[in-house]
Design a protein around this motif. Structure first.
Motif, PDB file in Angstrom:
ATOM      1  N   SER A   1       0.809  -1.212   0.000  1.00  0.00           N
ATOM      2  CA  SER A   1       0.000   0.000   0.000  1.00  0.00           C
ATOM      3  C   SER A   1       0.842   1.262   0.000  1.00  0.00           C
ATOM      4  N   LYS A   2       2.156   1.111   0.128  1.00  0.00           N
ATOM      5  CA  LYS A   2       3.001   2.311   0.150  1.00  0.00           C
ATOM      6  C   LYS A   2       3.458   2.733  -1.233  1.00  0.00           C
ATOM      7  N   ILE A   3       3.306   1.857  -2.216  1.00  0.00           N
ATOM      8  CA  ILE A   3       3.725   2.208  -3.575  1.00  0.00           C
ATOM      9  C   ILE A   3       2.958   3.454  -4.040  1.00  0.00           C
ATOM     10  N   VAL A   4       3.669   4.374  -4.663  1.00  0.00           N
ATOM     11  CA  VAL A   4       3.001   5.583  -5.142  1.00  0.00           C
ATOM     12  C   VAL A   4       3.301   5.827  -6.621  1.00  0.00           C
ATOM     13  N   MET A   5       2.370   6.553  -7.251  1.00  0.00           N
ATOM     14  CA  MET A   5       2.675   7.171  -8.532  1.00  0.00           C
ATOM     15  C   MET A   5       3.490   8.404  -8.185  1.00  0.00           C
ATOM     16  N   ASN A   6       4.724   8.435  -8.629  1.00  0.00           N
ATOM     17  CA  ASN A   6       5.671   9.430  -8.138  1.00  0.00           C
ATOM     18  C   ASN A   6       5.899  10.565  -9.120  1.00  0.00           C
ATOM     19  N   GLU A   7       5.766  10.264 -10.401  1.00  0.00           N
ATOM     20  CA  GLU A   7       6.009  11.289 -11.427  1.00  0.00           C
ATOM     21  C   GLU A   7       5.234  10.885 -12.685  1.00  0.00           C
ATOM     22  N   ILE A   8       4.673  11.878 -13.357  1.00  0.00           N
ATOM     23  CA  ILE A   8       3.821  11.603 -14.520  1.00  0.00           C
ATOM     24  C   ILE A   8       4.279  12.441 -15.704  1.00  0.00           C
ATOM     25  N   MET A   9       4.484  11.787 -16.829  1.00  0.00           N
ATOM     26  CA  MET A   9       4.768  12.502 -18.071  1.00  0.00           C
ATOM     27  C   MET A   9       3.538  12.367 -18.961  1.00  0.00           C
ATOM     28  N   PHE A  10       2.718  13.421 -18.957  1.00  0.00           N
ATOM     29  CA  PHE A  10       1.469  13.314 -19.722  1.00  0.00           C
ATOM     30  C   PHE A  10       1.495  14.133 -20.998  1.00  0.00           C
ATOM     31  N   ASN A  11       2.464  15.008 -21.103  1.00  0.00           N
ATOM     32  CA  ASN A  11       2.552  15.844 -22.298  1.00  0.00           C
ATOM     33  C   ASN A  11       3.990  15.853 -22.803  1.00  0.00           C
ATOM     34  N   PRO A  12       4.444  14.701 -23.319  1.00  0.00           N
ATOM     35  CA  PRO A  12       5.851  14.598 -23.713  1.00  0.00           C
ATOM     36  C   PRO A  12       6.182  15.513 -24.884  1.00  0.00           C
ATOM     37  N   LEU A  13       7.451  15.819 -25.004  1.00  0.00           N
ATOM     38  CA  LEU A  13       7.941  16.608 -26.137  1.00  0.00           C
ATOM     39  C   LEU A  13       7.562  15.923 -27.437  1.00  0.00           C
ATOM     40  N   GLY A  14       7.069  16.689 -28.375  1.00  0.00           N
ATOM     41  CA  GLY A  14       6.711  16.105 -29.666  1.00  0.00           C
ATOM     42  C   GLY A  14       5.395  15.351 -29.585  1.00  0.00           C
ATOM     43  N   ASN A  15       5.270  14.354 -30.426  1.00  0.00           N
ATOM     44  CA  ASN A  15       4.009  13.638 -30.536  1.00  0.00           C
ATOM     45  C   ASN A  15       3.787  12.726 -29.332  1.00  0.00           C
ATOM     46  N   ASP A  16       2.602  12.811 -28.712  1.00  0.00           N
ATOM     47  CA  ASP A  16       2.308  11.979 -27.540  1.00  0.00           C
ATOM     48  C   ASP A  16       2.189  10.499 -27.897  1.00  0.00           C
ATOM     49  N   THR A  17       2.132  10.196 -29.196  1.00  0.00           N
ATOM     50  CA  THR A  17       2.055   8.789 -29.594  1.00  0.00           C
ATOM     51  C   THR A  17       3.438   8.139 -29.622  1.00  0.00           C
ATOM     52  N   ALA A  18       4.490   8.931 -29.350  1.00  0.00           N
ATOM     53  CA  ALA A  18       5.839   8.349 -29.349  1.00  0.00           C
ATOM     54  C   ALA A  18       5.906   7.210 -28.346  1.00  0.00           C
ATOM     55  N   GLN A  19       6.803   6.273 -28.615  1.00  0.00           N
ATOM     56  CA  GLN A  19       6.911   5.085 -27.768  1.00  0.00           C
ATOM     57  C   GLN A  19       8.081   5.209 -26.801  1.00  0.00           C
ATOM     58  N   GLY A  20       8.050   4.371 -25.782  1.00  0.00           N
ATOM     59  CA  GLY A  20       9.156   4.322 -24.828  1.00  0.00           C
ATOM     60  C   GLY A  20       9.269   5.612 -24.035  1.00  0.00           C
ATOM     61  N   LEU A  21      10.480   5.988 -23.712  1.00  0.00           N
ATOM     62  CA  LEU A  21      10.708   7.178 -22.893  1.00  0.00           C
ATOM     63  C   LEU A  21      10.331   8.468 -23.600  1.00  0.00           C
ATOM     64  N   GLU A  22      10.152   8.402 -24.912  1.00  0.00           N
ATOM     65  CA  GLU A  22       9.753   9.594 -25.671  1.00  0.00           C
ATOM     66  C   GLU A  22       8.250   9.842 -25.567  1.00  0.00           C
ATOM     67  N   GLY A  23       7.532   8.860 -25.115  1.00  0.00           N
ATOM     68  CA  GLY A  23       6.077   8.979 -25.035  1.00  0.00           C
ATOM     69  C   GLY A  23       5.611   9.248 -23.613  1.00  0.00           C
ATOM     70  N   GLU A  24       4.357   8.927 -23.355  1.00  0.00           N
ATOM     71  CA  GLU A  24       3.815   9.130 -22.013  1.00  0.00           C
ATOM     72  C   GLU A  24       4.296   8.026 -21.074  1.00  0.00           C
ATOM     73  N   TRP A  25       4.513   8.383 -19.818  1.00  0.00           N
ATOM     74  CA  TRP A  25       4.896   7.370 -18.830  1.00  0.00           C
ATOM     75  C   TRP A  25       4.477   7.797 -17.434  1.00  0.00           C
ATOM     76  N   ILE A  26       4.456   6.822 -16.553  1.00  0.00           N
ATOM     77  CA  ILE A  26       4.197   7.076 -15.127  1.00  0.00           C
ATOM     78  C   ILE A  26       5.289   6.372 -14.333  1.00  0.00           C
ATOM     79  N   GLU A  27       5.930   7.127 -13.460  1.00  0.00           N
ATOM     80  CA  GLU A  27       6.970   6.550 -12.605  1.00  0.00           C
ATOM     81  C   GLU A  27       6.343   6.129 -11.280  1.00  0.00           C
ATOM     82  N   LEU A  28       6.567   4.884 -10.906  1.00  0.00           N
ATOM     83  CA  LEU A  28       6.170   4.416  -9.581  1.00  0.00           C
ATOM     84  C   LEU A  28       7.394   4.449  -8.671  1.00  0.00           C
ATOM     85  N   TYR A  29       7.150   4.676  -7.387  1.00  0.00           N
ATOM     86  CA  TYR A  29       8.239   4.655  -6.414  1.00  0.00           C
ATOM     87  C   TYR A  29       7.837   3.758  -5.258  1.00  0.00           C
ATOM     88  N   ASN A  30       8.792   2.962  -4.797  1.00  0.00           N
ATOM     89  CA  ASN A  30       8.553   2.038  -3.688  1.00  0.00           C
ATOM     90  C   ASN A  30       9.350   2.497  -2.469  1.00  0.00           C
TER      91      ASN A  30
END
Ligand SMILES: [Ca+2]
Ligand SMILES: [Ca+2]
Length: 251
Positions: free
Chosen positions: A107-136
């Motif tokens: 229950s301590k796991i959190v969504m720690n950082e969110i990339m919702f509007n990446p540089l360039g096209n949001d359809t990009a894949q991998g680190l160039e696209g959208e991501w959510i960082e979890l932290y434990n």
């Protein structure tokens, strides 16, 4: 989830995937280190239901979840067993967060950082696209395989090795195992994180709500939104973003 009641008694808790109390199902267990990715061929049927010979107590199922007390000599110690539940046709679902750690760590796991509007096209894949960082932030490693991220529009992302990245020494690898005080990046295969704001929820395999975040719009591409310090309730924007790294707001 597995909760140890005393020496040989455990309480299994799992999402009610159609296993009604009057249905046949089995819970299978294997003694295996949880950092093994492959379910072992050797498994023990821990419980068969219904099967009165095993002196099972009746599972107590609600709409979403079942609780099932079991008595076993098998070692269900956290980090050293894997569990799955199977119906009569042998369709199985892993109960992996059951055994990987206690509720407290999960229950301590959190969504720690969110990339919702990446540089360039949001359809990009991998680190160039959208991501959510979890932290434990907990002291235990956890497996978040088959955990679920859901946005306001009910888009679902199931966490799997294919869409999860972690750091392993100096390299980045695909894995759903998130180490103690470490990070895991969930990559979106298509853009679902609205640039005008969204609501995100993280659910464990058992269907427990682990964390939720509401963010508002950012007009600046490449800006991420995250907690500082890690896992705290204070949110800031970041440029550059810090995927798989300590959140550090720009000066
Ligand atoms: Ca977006
Ligand atoms: Ca970060």
């Amino acid at each position: 989830m597995v909760e140890q009641i005393n020496d040989n008694h455990y309480l299994l808790s799992f999402s009610n995937l159609g296993y009604k109390p009057n249905h046949n199902f089995q819970v299978k267990a294997a003694s295996v280190p949880l950092d093994e990715d492959i379910w072992p061929t050797a498994e023990t049927v821990l419980v068969k239901y219904p099967n009165l010979n095993l002196e099972l107590l009746q599972p107590n199922c609600s709409e979403d979840r079942c609780l099932l007390p079991v008595e076993t000599n098998l070692d269900l110690k956290p980090t050293y067993c894997a569990l799955r539940i199977c119906d009569v046709a042998n369709n199985c679902s892993d109960i992996s967060d059951s055994a990987s750690a206690g509720d407290a760590s999960v229950s301590k796991i959190v969504m720690n950082e969110i990339m919702f509007n990446p540089l360039g096209n949001d359809t990009a894949q991998g680190l160039e696209g959208e991501w959510i960082e979890l932290y434990n932030p907990s002291a235990d490693s956890l497996d978040v395989k088959n955990w679920k991220l859901v946005d306001k529009a009910n888009n679902e992302v199931i966490l799997d090795k294919d869409n999860c990245l972690v750091k392993n020494n100096d390299s980045v690898i695909n894995s759903t195992k998130i180490g103690s005080q470490n990070y895991l990046l969930v990559l979106m295969s298509e853009p679902i994180l609205n640039n005008t704001g969204d609501e995100l929820r993280l659910f464990s395999l058992s269907g427990n709500l682990i964390d939720e975040v509401i963010y508002t719009r950012s007009d600046l591409e490449g800006l991420s939104y995250g907690r500082y310090p890690n896992a705290s309730d204070d949110w800031h924007f970041y440029l550059p973003a810090t995927p798989l790294e300590l959140n550090q707001p720009a000066n």
